[in-house]
Design an enzyme around this catalytic site. Structure first.
Site, PDB file in Angstrom:
ATOM      1  N   HIS A  71      81.753  18.322  24.730  1.00  0.00           N
ATOM      2  CA  HIS A  71      81.128  19.646  24.905  1.00  0.00           C
ATOM      3  C   HIS A  71      81.733  20.724  24.021  1.00  0.00           C
ATOM      4  CE1 HIS A  71      84.310  19.648  28.018  1.00  0.00           C
ATOM      5  NE2 HIS A  71      84.369  20.931  27.781  1.00  0.00           N
ATOM      6  N   CYS A 155      50.596  26.468  36.602  1.00  0.00           N
ATOM      7  CA  CYS A 155      50.334  26.460  38.046  1.00  0.00           C
ATOM      8  C   CYS A 155      48.963  27.039  38.372  1.00  0.00           C
ATOM      9  CB  CYS A 155      51.418  27.252  38.772  1.00  0.00           C
ATOM     10  SG  CYS A 155      51.558  28.946  38.169  1.00  0.00           S
TER      11      CYS A 155
END
Ligand SMILES: Cc1cc2nc3c(=O)[nH]c(=O)nc-3n(C[C@H](O)[C@H](O)[C@H](O)COP(=O)(O)O)c2cc1C
Length: 177
Positions: A71, A155
């Site tokens: 990371h 949606c």
């Protein structure tokens, strides 16, 4: 080669991030894709891996195959950080310094890099004051926010919340760089 860290989070617009990754590669950028676990429910790591011709990072605790790429290295080597689409959840996490997965951990380490975030969510979520407050905090810390556009959402609702067009995001990234 200019390197972009592309963070993909778990919204319905994650599939559009594949087009974005493709456009960035065609512009000559190297692209490191980091997906949240939830993003992998919406789009396949294999898709991004094939488009970027590079490994896709999804899990902090996966067996490490290349010790030069964990990371901190991902954060260090990025010339610019781009989150698209950014969920309300990840916006809240970044604004509050939460680092409970690979993407948010990389972002904590990459705080000094030029950063662009592209929210995408349902209109009701977008208009929630807590989301707007979190974005204001990010702006105050130097994040460039590309606001969502308006239209018919996945949606079925109509309003603000659609991910900005990938072509526009690429143009913005080039301006920032
Ligand atoms: C079908 C479906 C669509 C979703 N779309 C969005 C979205 O567009 N934007 C958003 O902020 N959250 C959306 N969510 C909710 C996120 O998936 C949820 O908040 C999740 O915890 C985000 O995880 P991540 O931020 O780690 O990727 C959606 C959830 C489902 C089940």
């Amino acid at each position: 080669m200019t390197r972009i860290l592309l963070g993909v989070t778990g919204g319905i617009a994650a599939y559009k991030a594949a087009d974005l990754a493709s456009r960035l590669c065609k512009e000559g950028f190297a692209v490191d894709v980091v997906m949240t676990k939830n993003a992998t429910e919406f789009a396949l790591p294999l898709t991004f891996q094939t488009i970027t011709r590079a490994p896709v990072y999804t899990d902090s605790f996966a067996p490490i195959e290349d010790y030069s790429v964990e990371h901190i290295s991902l954060a260090k080597r990025a010339d610019l950080v781009l989150i698209a689409p950014a969920t309300a959840n990840v916006i809240g996490k970044i604004a509050n310094g939460i680092a409970d997965d690979l993407l948010t951990t990389v972002l904590l380490a990459a705080h000094a890099k030029p950063s662009v975030i592209c929210p995408a969510m349902n209109t009701q979520m977008w208009e929630n004051p807590v989301v707007q407050e979190n974005l204001a905090r990010l702006r105050a810390r130097g994040w460039n926010v590309i606001p969502p556009t308006s239209g018919v959402l996945a949606c079925g609702d109509e309003g603000a919340g659609r991910l900005a067009e990938p072509a526009d995001i690429v143009e913005f990234v080039k301006t920032v760089l």
